[in-house]
Motif scaffolding. Structure first.
Motif, PDB file in Angstrom:
ATOM      1  N   GLU A  79       0.877  -1.145  -0.014  1.00  0.00           N
ATOM      2  CA  GLU A  79       0.008   0.074   0.148  1.00  0.00           C
ATOM      3  C   GLU A  79       1.034   1.199   0.034  1.00  0.00           C
ATOM      4  O   GLU A  79       0.320   2.288  -0.597  1.00  0.00           O
ATOM      5  CB  GLU A  79      -0.960  -0.146   1.105  1.00  0.00           C
ATOM      6  N   ASP A  80       2.097   1.118   0.884  1.00  0.00           N
ATOM      7  CA  ASP A  80       2.718   2.463   0.763  1.00  0.00           C
ATOM      8  C   ASP A  80       4.263   2.250   0.463  1.00  0.00           C
ATOM      9  O   ASP A  80       5.038   3.229   0.848  1.00  0.00           O
ATOM     10  CB  ASP A  80       2.530   3.139   2.276  1.00  0.00           C
ATOM     11  N   ARG A 162       9.013   4.609   0.537  1.00  0.00           N
ATOM     12  CA  ARG A 162       7.684   4.865   0.605  1.00  0.00           C
ATOM     13  C   ARG A 162       7.094   5.456  -0.747  1.00  0.00           C
ATOM     14  O   ARG A 162       7.938   6.371  -1.252  1.00  0.00           O
ATOM     15  CB  ARG A 162       7.469   5.890   1.932  1.00  0.00           C
ATOM     16  N   TYR A 164       4.307   7.407  -1.048  1.00  0.00           N
ATOM     17  CA  TYR A 164       4.303   8.753  -0.848  1.00  0.00           C
ATOM     18  C   TYR A 164       4.706   9.367   0.252  1.00  0.00           C
ATOM     19  O   TYR A 164       5.016   8.718   1.434  1.00  0.00           O
ATOM     20  CB  TYR A 164       2.583   9.003  -0.915  1.00  0.00           C
TER      21      TYR A 164
END
Length: 165
Positions: A79-80, A162, A164
């Motif tokens: 997700e990240d 990461r 974002y």
């Protein structure tokens, strides 16, 4: 569990076995860009550069060994987090030790840019020495954290960052 099984267990977005040919850099760069096309261009650029730097190192310093007859490349997303992994053979533990030392110096550096400039100055002082600048580019320009392992003549290098932020 062998290197191939480890790669398959990650459920990557891209996973490929490559011969140590320079032409594979271009194809992998294009594949990474295509796989990440929906993400911000800065991330795509950083990931493509990181993939190429890791593959370049695997081509230059790697070799065929029984547990790694080819270079394995993966690009995975959570997700990240984005993760880029290369797995290749190497029968020169001193080369792997240099890699470990460079990665540790990046982890310990309070200022990555100063470390990068220091490395460039070392190269000016010793022009015959191999550049070994790609690992620094991955950390400074790409924003990726690096880790590496070495077992049974197989080097695994992992770059993560990461997505974002």
């Amino acid at each position: 569990m062998g290197p191939q099984a480890q790669v398959q267990a990650m459920n990557p977005l891209l996973s490929t076995s490559l011969s140590p040919l320079w032409s594979n850099l271009r194809a992998t760069r294009a594949s990474v860009r295509e796989a990440l096309a929906q993400y911000p261009s800065a991330l795509v650029d950083a990931a493509a550069m990181t993939a190429c730097e890791l593959l370049e190192n695997a081509i230059k310093y790697g070799e065929e060994v029984p547990r790694a007859p080819a270079i394995l490349f993966t690009l995975s997303l959570t997700e990240d987090t984005i993760s880029i992994v290369t797995i290749n053979g190497c029968t020169a533990p001193e080369s792997v030790e240099r890699l470990f030392c460079r990665i540790q110096s990046l982890r310990d550096a309070p200022d990555l840019q100063a470390l990068y400039v220091e490395r460039l100055q070392e190269l000016i002082g010793r022009p015959g020495e191999g550049a070994n600048i790609g690992i620094y580019r991955i950390a400074l320009e790409g924003g990726f954290a690096l880790d590496a392992t070495y077992a049974d003549e197989v080097v695994t290098v992992t770059a993560t960052r990461r997505i974002y932020g």
